[in-house]
Design an enzyme around this catalytic site. Structure first.
Site, PDB file in Angstrom:
ATOM      1  N   SER A 106       0.900  -1.159   0.285  1.00  0.00           N
ATOM      2  CA  SER A 106       0.166  -0.343   0.178  1.00  0.00           C
ATOM      3  C   SER A 106       1.514   1.135  -0.454  1.00  0.00           C
ATOM      4  O   SER A 106       2.421   1.477   0.319  1.00  0.00           O
ATOM      5  CB  SER A 106      -1.157  -0.158   0.947  1.00  0.00           C
ATOM      6  N   TYR A 129      -2.398   5.647  -4.174  1.00  0.00           N
ATOM      7  CA  TYR A 129      -3.518   6.259  -3.854  1.00  0.00           C
ATOM      8  C   TYR A 129      -3.046   7.860  -5.196  1.00  0.00           C
ATOM      9  O   TYR A 129      -2.303   8.213  -4.425  1.00  0.00           O
ATOM     10  CB  TYR A 129      -3.819   6.809  -2.318  1.00  0.00           C
ATOM     11  N   THR A 155      -6.903   2.509  -6.427  1.00  0.00           N
ATOM     12  CA  THR A 155      -7.744   1.980  -5.668  1.00  0.00           C
ATOM     13  C   THR A 155      -8.609   3.562  -5.536  1.00  0.00           C
ATOM     14  O   THR A 155      -8.225   4.395  -5.807  1.00  0.00           O
ATOM     15  CB  THR A 155      -7.472   1.882  -3.940  1.00  0.00           C
ATOM     16  N   LYS A 251      -8.491  -1.116  -8.836  1.00  0.00           N
ATOM     17  CA  LYS A 251      -9.229  -1.823  -7.561  1.00  0.00           C
ATOM     18  C   LYS A 251     -10.012  -0.830  -6.875  1.00  0.00           C
ATOM     19  O   LYS A 251     -10.051   0.186  -6.479  1.00  0.00           O
ATOM     20  CB  LYS A 251      -8.028  -2.006  -6.655  1.00  0.00           C
ATOM     21  N   HIS A 275     -13.549  -2.447  -0.585  1.00  0.00           N
ATOM     22  CA  HIS A 275     -12.806  -2.201   0.654  1.00  0.00           C
ATOM     23  C   HIS A 275     -12.686  -2.899   1.334  1.00  0.00           C
ATOM     24  O   HIS A 275     -12.808  -2.210   2.507  1.00  0.00           O
ATOM     25  CB  HIS A 275     -12.334  -0.595   0.965  1.00  0.00           C
TER      26      HIS A 275
HETATM   27  C1  LIG Z   1      -6.849  -1.539   7.352  1.00  0.00           C
HETATM   28  C2  LIG Z   1      -6.841  -2.140   6.646  1.00  0.00           C
HETATM   29  C3  LIG Z   1      -5.789  -1.132   5.944  1.00  0.00           C
HETATM   30  C4  LIG Z   1      -6.642  -1.105   4.725  1.00  0.00           C
HETATM   31  N1  LIG Z   1      -5.584  -0.324   3.688  1.00  0.00           N
HETATM   32  C5  LIG Z   1      -6.265  -0.321   2.249  1.00  0.00           C
HETATM   33  C6  LIG Z   1      -4.795   0.025   1.540  1.00  0.00           C
HETATM   34  O1  LIG Z   1      -4.069   1.362   1.535  1.00  0.00           O
HETATM   35  N2  LIG Z   1      -5.189   0.329  -0.378  1.00  0.00           N
HETATM   36  C7  LIG Z   1      -5.695  -0.237  -0.518  1.00  0.00           C
HETATM   37  O2  LIG Z   1      -6.216  -0.145  -1.952  1.00  0.00           O
HETATM   38  N3  LIG Z   1      -6.950  -0.889   0.327  1.00  0.00           N
HETATM   39  C8  LIG Z   1      -6.768  -1.042   1.442  1.00  0.00           C
HETATM   40  N4  LIG Z   1      -7.641  -1.994   2.455  1.00  0.00           N
HETATM   41  C9  LIG Z   1      -8.659  -2.601   1.438  1.00  0.00           C
HETATM   42  C10 LIG Z   1      -7.961  -3.987   1.327  1.00  0.00           C
HETATM   43  O3  LIG Z   1      -7.317  -4.074   0.031  1.00  0.00           O
HETATM   44  C11 LIG Z   1      -9.346  -5.059   1.013  1.00  0.00           C
HETATM   45  O4  LIG Z   1      -9.538  -4.288  -0.605  1.00  0.00           O
HETATM   46  C12 LIG Z   1      -9.200  -5.772   1.925  1.00  0.00           C
HETATM   47  O5  LIG Z   1      -9.683  -5.578   3.691  1.00  0.00           O
HETATM   48  C13 LIG Z   1     -10.493  -6.552   1.399  1.00  0.00           C
HETATM   49  O6  LIG Z   1     -11.512  -7.260   2.552  1.00  0.00           O
HETATM   50  P1  LIG Z   1     -11.617  -8.333   3.308  1.00  0.00           P
HETATM   51  O7  LIG Z   1     -10.135  -7.228   4.887  1.00  0.00           O
HETATM   52  O8  LIG Z   1     -12.161  -8.617   4.355  1.00  0.00           O
HETATM   53  O9  LIG Z   1     -10.539  -9.767   2.848  1.00  0.00           O
HETATM   54  C14 LIG Z   1      -7.437  -1.393   3.686  1.00  0.00           C
HETATM   55  C15 LIG Z   1      -8.423  -2.738   4.470  1.00  0.00           C
HETATM   56  C16 LIG Z   1      -7.748  -2.809   5.496  1.00  0.00           C
HETATM   57  C17 LIG Z   1      -9.046  -3.611   6.259  1.00  0.00           C
END
Ligand SMILES: Cc1cc2nc3c(=O)[nH]c(=O)nc-3n(C[C@H](O)[C@H](O)[C@H](O)COP(=O)(O)O)c2cc1C
Length: 381
Positions: A106, A129, A155, A251, A275
């Site tokens: 990320s 981002y 994203t 994404k 997300h």
């Molecule tokens: C704590 C946390 C931080 C996240 N940070 C990002 C991020 O920086 N960039 C991004 O594209 N998605 C981010 N996501 C989303 C994840 O890439 C993903 O879409 C999501 O966690 C999928 O769902 P799941 O955790 O239930 O498997 C984040 C998710 C969580 C839980």
């Protein structure tokens, strides 16, 4: 600690991590309905059991995003892995590589992509981002290019940040420094504190060279969040497409019409994602959205999916519905929070075993065969 599935890892992470960070990881937007739907909707599909098929030899490897992966999933972008375990980004990437798969870093990470490249040897992707400051966005893109990244994920579902009520309650949303109240709460987790203090002062690696973002992690992260371009639109996808020579992955899509637009805008792949239910609460689960998107794209653009994947059978269902691969989110971070890199390895190993056994009991010998059989491997409930 017995850790035989993802839920065990989740419970262990809850014990080891300070509540403010566990809740940030575990929570979703508003009433958390979409987050719950991501899990519940897997049971809309049942697996077809076929018997008396020779399944003595099995192969879970498959191609997506231009690479062969030993398993049909990889570790998706989750911010600040280094807060769940010291050097969390490096540990998670090493666990992925050891299992024959990849990690997507990320923008919001403690390790920069350059540092991660220096310390690990396997495939690395990068998630971007887009910032108001396009010059800085270009610098970050250049860091990814210099690190040999081939897949850049844009994203698109977070231009406006939703409200995660657990974070509001814990005071996480407005946090820019560690005051005495928080310090006292952190001290209740001595193992985590020791791990963090050994890892050194955390920074947002991608912008650590820019003094205007401040010095501490919280201050940098808060400036960076405010700098995310809220006016992001399809024009910016064109802007990025013109700058990024590698594979572009969009994404955060949930609608077939947006998926078609992404394809027309030159995306090589998309990630069907909400997300993890952290943004638009009340929208559909990703597994429910997937089939219509697969039908809309009719091949040509690869389709990945994430959201709520905690069991091998969940991954099998997504592949049968037409996904080329799955991104893990919280599942592997629970492992990281529970036991560092060893915890991530455990989660990967459990999911791998579950997929292997599930396929065999469905009378399938490989992920390739599952992808060929497609929706015929499932029955709607
Ligand atoms: C704590 C946390 C931080 C996240 N940070 C990002 C991020 O920086 N960039 C991004 O594209 N998605 C981010 N996501 C989303 C994840 O890439 C993903 O879409 C999501 O966690 C999928 O769902 P799941 O955790 O239930 O498997 C984040 C998710 C969580 C839980």
């Amino acid at each position: 600690m017995t850790l035989i599935n993802v839920e065990d890892a989740r419970r262990a992470a809850r014990r080891r991590l300070p509540r403010i960070f566990f809740d940030y990881l575990d929570g979703g937007a508003f009433g958390e309905e979409t987050m719950a739907a991501n899990r519940a909707d897997f049971s809309r599909w049942t697996l077809r059991q076929r018997v008396l098929v020779d399944c003595a030899r099995r192969d879970l490897s498959t191609d997506f995003l231009g690479r062969r992966h030993a398993v049909p999933f990889m570790l998706g972008p989750v911010g600040f892995l280094g807060l769940y375990a010291g050097h969390g980004e490096v540990q998670a990437a090493k666990a992925a590589h050891e299992a024959g798969t990849a990690l997507c870093l990320s923008t919001f990470s403690i390790a920069s992509i350059g540092e991660l490249r220096e310390k690990t040897t396997g495939p690395l992707d990068f998630q971007l981002y887009v910032l108001n400051d396009r010059g800085l966005s270009e610098e970050i893109i250049a860091q990814a290019q210099a690190a040999g990244v081939e897949n850049l994920y844009l994203t698109v579902d977070t231009a406006i940040t939703s409200v995660r009520e657990r974070d509001v309650r814990n005071g996480f949303r407005s946090l820019t420094r560690v005051g005495p109240g928080l310090l006292a709460k952190l001290a209740l987790h001595p193992r985590w504190c020791l791990d963090m203090s050994r890892a050194g002062t955390p920074r947002v690696g991608a912008i650590a060279h820019r003094p205007e973002f401040g010095t501490g992690l919280l201050e940098q992260a808060s400036h960076l969040s405010r700098g995310i371009d809220k006016s992001l639109s399809w024009r910016d996808v064109e802007w990025l497409r013109a700058r990024w020579p590698g594979r572009l992955v969009i994404k955060g899509l949930l609608d077939p019409e947006d998926a078609r637009r992404a394809k027309a805008a030159g995306a090589d792949a998309i990630v069907v994602s909400n997300h993890g239910g952290r943004q638009l609460d009340g929208t559909s689960s990703t597994i429910a959205a997937l089939p219509a998107i697969v039908d809309a794209l009719e091949g040509g653009t690869e389709i990945l999916v994430d959201g709520g994947f905690r069991r091998g059978a969940d991954i099998v269902k997504a592949l049968a519905l037409g996904a080329s691969g799955v991104l893990l989110g919280r599942a592997y971070v629970y492992g990281l929070g529970a036991a560092g890199g060893a915890g991530v390895k455990r989660v990967i190993a459990h999911l791998t075993e579950e997929i292997d056994i599930t396929l065999a009991l469905m009378g399938l010998t490989s992920v390739a065969e599952l992808k060929n059989v497609g929706r015929e491997a499932l029955r709607p409930l």
